[in-house]
Scaffold this motif. Structure first.
Motif, PDB file in Angstrom:
ATOM      1  N   ASN A 181     -59.451 -40.476   2.140  1.00 52.19           N
ATOM      2  CA  ASN A 181     -58.808 -40.507   3.447  1.00 52.19           C
ATOM      3  C   ASN A 181     -59.867 -40.312   4.520  1.00 52.19           C
ATOM      4  OD1 ASN A 181     -57.160 -40.115   5.742  1.00 52.19           O
ATOM      5  ND2 ASN A 181     -55.531 -39.265   4.478  1.00 52.19           N
ATOM      6  N   THR A 182     -60.016 -41.278   5.386  1.00 47.67           N
ATOM      7  CA  THR A 182     -61.028 -41.229   6.444  1.00 47.67           C
ATOM      8  C   THR A 182     -60.425 -40.905   7.802  1.00 47.67           C
ATOM      9  OG1 THR A 182     -60.818 -43.614   6.790  1.00 47.67           O
ATOM     10  CG2 THR A 182     -62.502 -42.866   5.226  1.00 47.67           C
ATOM     11  N   GLY A 183     -59.205 -40.384   7.819  1.00 45.79           N
ATOM     12  CA  GLY A 183     -58.584 -40.045   9.093  1.00 45.79           C
ATOM     13  C   GLY A 183     -59.271 -38.880   9.774  1.00 45.79           C
ATOM     14  N   MET A 184     -59.021 -38.719  11.045  1.00 45.93           N
ATOM     15  CA  MET A 184     -59.659 -37.677  11.830  1.00 45.93           C
ATOM     16  C   MET A 184     -59.230 -36.288  11.344  1.00 45.93           C
ATOM     17  SD  MET A 184     -57.462 -37.484  15.367  1.00 45.93           S
ATOM     18  CE  MET A 184     -57.620 -39.225  15.728  1.00 45.93           C
ATOM     19  N   PRO A 185     -60.108 -35.290  11.430  1.00 48.63           N
ATOM     20  CA  PRO A 185     -59.730 -33.926  11.057  1.00 48.63           C
ATOM     21  C   PRO A 185     -58.847 -33.302  12.134  1.00 48.63           C
ATOM     22  CG  PRO A 185     -61.984 -33.967  11.837  1.00 48.63           C
ATOM     23  CD  PRO A 185     -61.537 -35.404  11.775  1.00 48.63           C
ATOM     24  N   ILE A 186     -57.956 -32.437  11.711  1.00 49.03           N
ATOM     25  CA  ILE A 186     -57.038 -31.783  12.643  1.00 49.03           C
ATOM     26  C   ILE A 186     -56.898 -30.319  12.269  1.00 49.03           C
ATOM     27  CG2 ILE A 186     -55.687 -33.846  13.188  1.00 49.03           C
ATOM     28  CD1 ILE A 186     -53.581 -32.809  11.180  1.00 49.03           C
ATOM     29  N   GLY A 187     -56.493 -29.523  13.227  1.00 50.70           N
ATOM     30  CA  GLY A 187     -56.100 -28.140  13.006  1.00 50.70           C
ATOM     31  C   GLY A 187     -54.607 -27.999  13.239  1.00 50.70           C
ATOM     32  N   VAL A 188     -53.947 -27.220  12.397  1.00 50.76           N
ATOM     33  CA  VAL A 188     -52.498 -27.063  12.445  1.00 50.76           C
ATOM     34  C   VAL A 188     -52.186 -25.590  12.675  1.00 50.76           C
ATOM     35  CG1 VAL A 188     -50.336 -27.339  11.201  1.00 50.76           C
ATOM     36  CG2 VAL A 188     -52.158 -29.032  10.926  1.00 50.76           C
ATOM     37  N   ASP A 189     -51.463 -25.312  13.733  1.00 48.77           N
ATOM     38  CA  ASP A 189     -51.033 -23.945  14.050  1.00 48.77           C
ATOM     39  C   ASP A 189     -49.529 -23.864  13.873  1.00 48.77           C
ATOM     40  OD1 ASP A 189     -51.502 -21.218  15.316  1.00 48.77           O
ATOM     41  OD2 ASP A 189     -50.026 -22.062  16.697  1.00 48.77           O
ATOM     42  N   VAL A 190     -49.076 -22.936  13.042  1.00 48.29           N
ATOM     43  CA  VAL A 190     -47.650 -22.737  12.810  1.00 48.29           C
ATOM     44  C   VAL A 190     -47.197 -21.507  13.572  1.00 48.29           C
ATOM     45  CG1 VAL A 190     -47.656 -23.865  10.560  1.00 48.29           C
ATOM     46  CG2 VAL A 190     -48.115 -21.422  10.703  1.00 48.29           C
ATOM     47  N   GLY A 191     -45.955 -21.544  14.019  1.00 42.98           N
ATOM     48  CA  GLY A 191     -45.429 -20.430  14.793  1.00 42.98           C
ATOM     49  C   GLY A 191     -43.929 -20.340  14.683  1.00 42.98           C
ATOM     50  N   ILE A 192     -43.347 -19.579  15.601  1.00 36.56           N
ATOM     51  CA  ILE A 192     -41.898 -19.373  15.618  1.00 36.56           C
ATOM     52  C   ILE A 192     -41.275 -20.094  16.799  1.00 36.56           C
ATOM     53  CG2 ILE A 192     -40.080 -17.647  15.790  1.00 36.56           C
ATOM     54  CD1 ILE A 192     -41.911 -15.689  14.397  1.00 36.56           C
ATOM     55  N   ALA A 193     -41.752 -19.797  18.009  1.00 40.75           N
ATOM     56  CA  ALA A 193     -41.229 -20.496  19.178  1.00 40.75           C
ATOM     57  C   ALA A 193     -41.544 -21.984  19.108  1.00 40.75           C
ATOM     58  CB  ALA A 193     -41.794 -19.877  20.458  1.00 40.75           C
ATOM     59  N   CYS A 194     -42.761 -22.308  18.680  1.00 37.48           N
ATOM     60  CA  CYS A 194     -43.167 -23.689  18.409  1.00 37.48           C
ATOM     61  C   CYS A 194     -43.424 -23.796  16.918  1.00 37.48           C
ATOM     62  CB  CYS A 194     -44.412 -24.062  19.200  1.00 37.48           C
ATOM     63  SG  CYS A 194     -44.192 -24.039  20.994  1.00 37.48           S
ATOM     64  N   SER A 195     -42.659 -24.609  16.233  1.00 37.42           N
ATOM     65  CA  SER A 195     -42.772 -24.658  14.777  1.00 37.42           C
ATOM     66  C   SER A 195     -44.181 -25.047  14.339  1.00 37.42           C
ATOM     67  CB  SER A 195     -41.748 -25.658  14.215  1.00 37.42           C
ATOM     68  OG  SER A 195     -40.434 -25.252  14.514  1.00 37.42           O
ATOM     69  N   VAL A 196     -44.694 -26.164  14.847  1.00 39.72           N
ATOM     70  CA  VAL A 196     -46.021 -26.653  14.466  1.00 39.72           C
ATOM     71  C   VAL A 196     -46.667 -27.306  15.679  1.00 39.72           C
ATOM     72  CG1 VAL A 196     -47.304 -28.281  13.031  1.00 39.72           C
ATOM     73  CG2 VAL A 196     -45.402 -27.026  12.035  1.00 39.72           C
ATOM     74  N   PHE A 197     -47.952 -27.030  15.884  1.00 40.97           N
ATOM     75  CA  PHE A 197     -48.727 -27.713  16.916  1.00 40.97           C
ATOM     76  C   PHE A 197     -49.977 -28.272  16.255  1.00 40.97           C
ATOM     77  CE2 PHE A 197     -50.015 -29.127  20.875  1.00 40.97           C
ATOM     78  CZ  PHE A 197     -49.141 -28.731  21.877  1.00 40.97           C
ATOM     79  N   VAL A 198     -50.200 -29.578  16.417  1.00 39.59           N
ATOM     80  CA  VAL A 198     -51.355 -30.261  15.844  1.00 39.59           C
ATOM     81  C   VAL A 198     -52.394 -30.421  16.940  1.00 39.59           C
ATOM     82  CG1 VAL A 198     -52.130 -32.292  14.564  1.00 39.59           C
ATOM     83  CG2 VAL A 198     -49.806 -31.455  14.263  1.00 39.59           C
ATOM     84  N   SER A 199     -53.660 -30.234  16.591  1.00 41.73           N
ATOM     85  CA  SER A 199     -54.718 -30.166  17.597  1.00 41.73           C
ATOM     86  C   SER A 199     -54.898 -31.456  18.375  1.00 41.73           C
ATOM     87  CB  SER A 199     -56.041 -29.784  16.915  1.00 41.73           C
ATOM     88  OG  SER A 199     -56.383 -30.745  15.928  1.00 41.73           O
ATOM     89  N   ASN A 200     -54.629 -32.616  17.788  1.00 44.40           N
ATOM     90  CA  ASN A 200     -54.840 -33.888  18.492  1.00 44.40           C
ATOM     91  C   ASN A 200     -53.586 -34.392  19.185  1.00 44.40           C
ATOM     92  OD1 ASN A 200     -53.416 -34.546  16.170  1.00 44.40           O
ATOM     93  ND2 ASN A 200     -54.415 -36.538  15.943  1.00 44.40           N
ATOM     94  N   GLU A 201     -52.556 -33.556  19.303  1.00 41.57           N
ATOM     95  CA  GLU A 201     -51.320 -33.936  19.973  1.00 41.57           C
ATOM     96  C   GLU A 201     -51.104 -33.047  21.189  1.00 41.57           C
ATOM     97  OE1 GLU A 201     -48.252 -33.704  17.085  1.00 41.57           O
ATOM     98  OE2 GLU A 201     -49.069 -35.319  15.808  1.00 41.57           O
TER      99      GLU A 201
END
Length: 437
Positions: A181-201
């Motif tokens: 997989n040559t896709g871009m690397p991302i960081g994923v932050d999970v939470g409660i108020a916001c379920s998931v936030f992806v770094s490139n979004e």
């Protein structure tokens, strides 16, 4: 040849088959409890003897001659229970595995029976229906929601609040050329108020409620009814459950099972999308079990804000953070990616522009991050996702796509300035397999 994937289907046994499966599940639970008690007693004795499944299988054969209720359970199923107990002990003694010491199972524990692959046969009936042949029961129909590609290594029949299911352990041959997989690397932050936030979004991925308002009201009413019926049973029936109480417990279990399915469905769609489109995924090393500990304390030292902590624990458990990480682990391998786990402390308090960590940059539990050093403002969860990605890039020594010319030093520290992100951001061999008409 071990099973490397699993497929779960809805099982439709008739009344007689369901009653026998229920009886077998209780027998399997009894075998587990007796075998575990024997191992504990043998280890605590003067000889400090460690008992394994090989020795207990011989004793199981003798016990089956004496007890009809034990003889009714297929011998392979009882042997599978002892094999699972061996695996539970191995996981407990493995320092790299987070398993606790094997526990005794209550009557209310999940009902399940495991069959080895050579003891079952699968036959496709139509486009949407198939049947599985179980020892001493015969053919049982199940809904074929997806094709079974591979060799059946084992089958587990289980029951939850919504009915019976069968799960096949499937061995699928490995590809000669593993995907990359040559896709871009991302960081994923999970939470409660916001379920998931992806770094490139730029917007969070918010999971819908797993239980709607009407279902919440119904669940609350059922739990109150259960409490009243339990009190009545203790006062008048000596603690014996009535049929109405069992019906109430079943209705609660159905709502909880439906809630769990919705949570798993959303998490599967999320993790599949991320692993297909990104070559490296970075997540925090969250100790969810420690985070879910109660705050009630003891009688001598009672805890503070117990009700608030209980509510927080429920919301954390409802998000399924461990489930997301577990799915990412095997899906990244399947799609040719890599999962990097980084340290969690300070990710929500560190600025991804200047690298300064200051708790005052987060005002309360709001969604705004305002750095006190450089004045950078951003959504707090998006900022945390970038910090997670930065830590993963430094830890893994990520060099970027081929030909990009960019390199990063291999370091375990977070970068002190700038994001630095890339542009674009045990069983025997089976004798049967699936057949189709």
């Amino acid at each position: 040849m071990r099973a490397n994937t699993a497929m779960k289907f809805r099982l439709h046994p008739d009344r007689m088959q369901a009653e026998r499966l229920t009886s077998w599940s209780h027998t399997s639970r009894a075998v587990w409890n007796i075998a575990l008690a024997q191992r504990i007693w043998a280890y605590r004795s003067a000889q400090r003897k460690a008992v394994r499944a090989v020795a207990q299988c011989a004793e199981l054969t003798e016990a089956r001659r004496e007890h009809a209720w034990l003889r009714d359970l297929p011998a392979q199923c009882a042997q599978q229970v002892l094999q699972q107990l061996d695996a539970a002990y191995d996981n407990f003694w493995n320092p790299a595995h987070p398993a606790r010491f094997p526990q005794f199972k209550k009557k209310s524990h999940r009902q399940k029976i495991t069959f080895p692959g050579q003891a079952v046969r699968v036959h496709k009936v139509s486009r949407r229906m198939a049947q599985v042949k179980l020892p001493k029961i015969g053919w049982v129909r199940f809904r074929l929601s997806r094709p079974i590609n591979g060799t059946v290594r084992n089958a587990t029949v289980s029951r939850d609040g919504l009915g019976w299911h069968v799960t096949f352990g499937i061995h699928m041959p490995e590809l000669e050329q593993p995907p990359v997989n040559t896709g871009m690397p991302i960081g994923v932050d999970v939470g409660i108020a916001c379920s998931v936030f992806v770094s490139n979004e730029h917007h969070e991925r918010q999971r819908p409620d797993t239980i709607v308002e009407d279902e919440q009201n119904r669940l609350r009413g059922l739990e109150q009814r259960k409490a009243r019926q339990l009190t009545y049973a203790k006062k008048h029936n000596g603690g014996k459950y009535s049929n109405r109480l069992r019906k109430t417990i079943g209705q609660i279990a159905a709502l909880k099972a439906r809630q769990a399915r919705r949570r798993a469905d959303w998490n599967h769609k999320l993790t599949t999308d991320l692993t297909k489109n990104h070559g490296m995924i970075a997540v925090e090393d969250l100790k969810v079990r420690n985070m879910l500990r109660s705050a009630k304390g003891t009688i001598e030292l009672p805890g503070a804000n117990v009700a608030q902590k209980s509510g927080l624990n429920r919301r954390i458990a409802d998000q399924g953070w461990h489930q997301i990480r577990r799915q990412l682990e095997y899906k990244t391998r399947r799609h040719g990616g890599v999962l990097v786990v980084v340290a969690a402390p300070g990710s929500s308090q560190t600025c991804n522009e200047c690298g300064v960590r200051d708790p005052k940059s987060r005002h309360g539990c709001g969604r705004l991050f305002a750095c006190t050093a450089c004045g950078h403002t951003e959504h707090a969860d998006r900022n945390a996702a970038h910090i997670i990605l930065d830590r993963a890039l430094c830890t893994a020594g990520w060099a970027g796509p081929a030909g990009s010319g960019s390199t990063r030093p291999q370091s375990t520290r977070s970068p002190q300035k700038g994001r630095g992100t890339l542009t674009g951001s045990r069983m025997r061999e089976p004798t049967s397999s699936v057949t189709a008409t």
